[in-house]
Design an enzyme around this catalytic site. Structure first.
Site, PDB file in Angstrom:
ATOM      1  N   HIS A 196     -39.283 -26.592 -82.655  1.00 53.33           N
ATOM      2  CA  HIS A 196     -40.238 -27.702 -82.730  1.00 53.33           C
ATOM      3  C   HIS A 196     -41.344 -27.324 -83.692  1.00 53.33           C
ATOM      4  O   HIS A 196     -41.714 -26.146 -83.791  1.00 53.33           O
ATOM      5  CB  HIS A 196     -40.811 -28.002 -81.338  1.00 53.33           C
ATOM      6  CG  HIS A 196     -41.504 -29.320 -81.238  1.00 53.33           C
ATOM      7  ND1 HIS A 196     -42.811 -29.501 -81.634  1.00 53.33           N
ATOM      8  CD2 HIS A 196     -41.081 -30.539 -80.799  1.00 53.33           C
ATOM      9  CE1 HIS A 196     -43.157 -30.765 -81.439  1.00 53.33           C
ATOM     10  NE2 HIS A 196     -42.135 -31.403 -80.932  1.00 53.33           N
ATOM     11  N   ASP A 229     -35.506 -33.319 -77.143  1.00 56.04           N
ATOM     12  CA  ASP A 229     -34.471 -34.179 -77.719  1.00 56.04           C
ATOM     13  C   ASP A 229     -33.063 -33.681 -77.435  1.00 56.04           C
ATOM     14  O   ASP A 229     -32.105 -34.452 -77.530  1.00 56.04           O
ATOM     15  CB  ASP A 229     -34.666 -34.280 -79.240  1.00 56.04           C
ATOM     16  CG  ASP A 229     -36.011 -34.856 -79.602  1.00 56.04           C
ATOM     17  OD1 ASP A 229     -36.320 -35.951 -79.111  1.00 56.04           O
ATOM     18  OD2 ASP A 229     -36.758 -34.221 -80.358  1.00 56.04           O
TER      19      ASP A 229
END
Length: 436
Positions: free
Chosen positions: A313, A371
């Protein structure tokens, strides 16, 4: 640059450059790293700072969300995301982000009722959908329709009045799931389903997505709880690209519907809101567990162009605190739906196991993010990939609106106007066409 602090005074950073010196205030937040206030730098030193992407620049002060990427911390108004996702309703999180505190029972009842009363769309908005092609992407429909709300609610244009801002906030948060669900129904050629006042936010969205006029629709509590968590986990994420877009548009004094539409457009970018869809595409490309070693080898080969989607991320350098909750939710949903041997889930679990134990990924801190599992959950619930980013926008509208309100209500708020490092031609004289 060096920092100093005198007792009883705010600390300063001393910058020396080209024989000139400037004392720059160092500001401290409630938690998190200090920041150097460089607003007087151009006047005192004749230079600007250079930070493409603003990755190391605090563009504003905010009381809404705090992230510590190194420690995997995400707080909304001080509350850890895991506690909110496990214990709160999405309506409570909406109230929290908008108002700064969790509601008591009386506040919650009043707030929920007001929110519910704004879920209906103006009946003429039905006609607006007919202007889109049936194969239009739902994000295009969402972006256009949210922007068009300003034509139906012109009172929102006077944002100097607090009651107007509050009303616009409620309208946006309440109506966007209706618009999103209708965008889906329109692309499917199905009749629109109106919101129901007896359902909560998550339940209403599922009803408008999957109910049909020809038969009653029964809410599955496990799926409703999963949707509630998904909404909470995506409600706000500090100054990301779409939120910064909303703030930048809002700094011009634009009406809130236009600002949120701008945020939706920014979210639509595959580098921002399309990551969970990319995870599904990646798993489909891998095909089976036997192909994982070859896929991992390609990921490590920088010349292959193959990327490991759903891991790592931009902000979280250790682990995404939302990922564990999403993993648990994934198992709950698949168990409820009787999906015991789902190839995608088996593939995802095996890929996760290999990646988190591989020194290549561990050293680079490429851990599963939110995700990685959300795409599998949404697919299992029957939500098509074209709606994944739309659902993201439904959840994130709460954060966008909260950030917009905070920015508008900040004393001394100014229009956003970044500077640049110019690398083009120096000044030159025009030459007539026949002499070039």
């Amino acid at each position: 640059m060096s920092a100093s602090q005198n007792e009883g005074q705010r600390s300063n950073a001393t910058l020396s450059l080209g024989g000139r010196t400037a004392e720059l205030p160092v500001l401290s937040g409630t938690i998190g790293p200090d920041v150097v206030d460089i607003r007087k730098l151009p006047a005192e030193m004749g230079v600007f700072t250079y930070d493409p992407g603003y990755g190391e620049t605090a563009s504003c002060s905010s009381k809404i969300t705090f992230i510590d990427g190194d420690k995997g911390v995400l707080l909304h108004r001080g509350y850890p995301i895991a506690q909110l996702a496990e214990n709160a309703s999405y309506e409570e999180v909406i109230y929290l982000l908008l108002n700064g505190e969790l509601p008591n029972a009386g506040d919650f009842e009043k707030f929920s009722k007001t929110l519910t009363n704004h879920t209906l769309l103006h009946e003429q908005i039905r006609n607006f959908f007919n202007g889109f092609r049936r194969d239009a992407h739902p994000m295009a429909i969402l972006c256009g329709t949210v922007g068009a709300l300003s034509a139906f609610y012109p009172d929102a244009s006077d944002i100097a009045i607090k009651s107007n801002r509050d009303l616009a906030a409620m309208r946006l948060i309440a109506k966007i799931p209706t618009i999103a669900a209708w965008a889906y129904k329109y692309t499917q050629g199905e009749a629109f389903i109106y919101p129901r006042n007896d359902l909560n936010y998550a339940e209403n969205f599922l009803s408008m997505m999957f109910a049909r006029v020809s038969e009653p629709y029964k809410i599955n509590p496990v799926l409703a709880r999963a949707m509630n968590r998904i909404l909470i986990l995506h409600a706000d994420h500090e100054q990301n690209a779409s939120t910064s877009t909303v703030r930048m548009a809002g700094s011009t004094g634009a009406n809130p519907f236009a600002c949120i539409s701008a945020g939706i457009a920014a979210l639509w970018g595959p580098a921002h809101g399309g990551a969970n869809e990319a995870v599904l595409k990646m798993l489909a490309t891998i095909g089976s567990k036997e192909n994982i070693p070859d896929f991992i080898a390609k990921v490590k080969d920088k010349t292959s162009g193959v990327k490991l989607m759903g891991f790592g991320h931009r902000v979280y350098k250790n682990f995404d605190p939302r990922a564990k909750i999403m993993q648990q939710t994934c198992h709950e949903v698949l168990g409820e739906l009787g999906i015991k041997d789902d190839p995608l889930l088996d593939l995802a679990i095996e890929l996760e196991k290999i990646a988190i134990n591989d020194d290549y990924f561990v050293q680079r801190k490429l851990y599963p993010n939110v995700d990685f599992y959300s795409g599998i959950i949404l697919k299992a619930m029957g939500i098509p990939t074209s709606m994944f980013t739309v659902l993201f926008a439904v959840a994130r509208t709460t954060g966008w609106v909260s950030q917009w309100k905070e920015m508008i209500e900040e004393p001394g708020q100014r229009i956003c106007r970044p500077r640049q490092l110019y690398t083009g031609s120096p000044q030159r004289d025009f030459v007539a066409l026949d002499k070039r």
